[in-house]
Design a protein around this motif. Sequence first.
Motif, PDB file in Angstrom:
ATOM      1  N   ASN A 173      43.376 -66.295  48.346  1.00 36.42           N
ATOM      2  CA  ASN A 173      42.777 -67.597  48.667  1.00 36.42           C
ATOM      3  C   ASN A 173      42.952 -68.638  47.562  1.00 36.42           C
ATOM      4  N   THR A 228      39.522 -60.750  52.344  1.00 32.63           N
ATOM      5  CA  THR A 228      40.285 -62.005  52.265  1.00 32.63           C
ATOM      6  C   THR A 228      39.774 -63.015  53.284  1.00 32.63           C
ATOM      7  N   ALA A 279      37.842 -66.601  52.601  1.00 28.69           N
ATOM      8  CA  ALA A 279      38.373 -67.841  53.179  1.00 28.69           C
ATOM      9  C   ALA A 279      37.275 -68.592  53.929  1.00 28.69           C
TER      10      ALA A 279
END
Length: 360
Positions: A22, A298, A302
């Motif tokens: 990210n 992940t 985000a």
Amino acid sequence: MKYALIGCGRIAANHIKAVQNNNLELTAVCDIIPEHMEQLLEKHDLHHHTSIKRYTDYKKLIQENDIQLVGIATESGSHAQIALYCIDHGIHVIIEKPMAMNMADAKRIIQLSEEKQVKVSACHQNRFNIAVQEMRKALEAGRFGKLSHGSIHVRWNRNQGYYTQAPWRGTWAQDGGALMNQCIHGIDLLRWVMGTDIEEVYGATRQQFHDYLEAEDVGMAVVKFKNGAIGTIEGTTNVYPQNLEETLYLFGENGTVKIGGKSTNNIDVWSFSDETDKDQANKGLKEQTSNVYGNGHTSLYADVIDAIENNRAPYVDAHAGKNALELVLAIYKSQKEGKAVRLPLTQFASTDMAGEFENE
């Protein structure tokens, strides 16, 4: 966005991957054991980056740096106190599960984050699994119809080496047992898809093979939801000789879904009365994962970054963390009292279970 990671143990690698994926600026890391920091940074080829500061005191890290987001991946017993310190300093936080070890701390995290207008996400990353997301979409579209029942089965193995590696594991003050540590992700999913409002819980836990721990290695529960559906929970670290499955079932009037795999990452059954061509893609869906933690960190990171930038609640917020914790603690309380426990649970702590298995 400047980021710091507090706690560099077993799960920290997933947080660092999420940070890199990210494009967050890793400003500092913190661990009470300096070698853990170096091993983590070396694993991700970051040990040569002199810009990444190292700390053994998280308060000093917060005081000396302009950080916007902190990941907390320490032993479970310190999650709440670190989170409250960060929130009090106006820093957004992602807290590994469980968010806290007692109801009072969970409520305080929610209250303080609202006062300070800080975003808090409980790290229940399996909500972002592709299979789970597909189930959720079908549920929100009403495709299941009236829900009958559902279940979560977390059938894993944890041997003595796992607990020796980190002595805080399996203690009431710092960890809890199989339900609080290994199974809380599945418990979160069950409550999320079945309906968050619960009437009562009846649970039983035992310590069968891990007599060197304080807490349970197997737990079962029946959950009565306010919408009339019934849920069952089975969680254990006693499966010989290795992890078997983490499986989520949901049964409705017009649909049946079974999500399996090692960490609710595959669709084993996908059947609906209003079947469409799009449903074929979900039959036999498999999401490849490198470990039981899956790929969700992940996506969760985000989402939190977007929540901060657009001033909205994270997809998995502090209320979600409190709900998962409450259900585990309700099972513990039911075991302790030998009777069903009604929710909401106003107060209870993992440490209230101290001595539960000493005479077995």
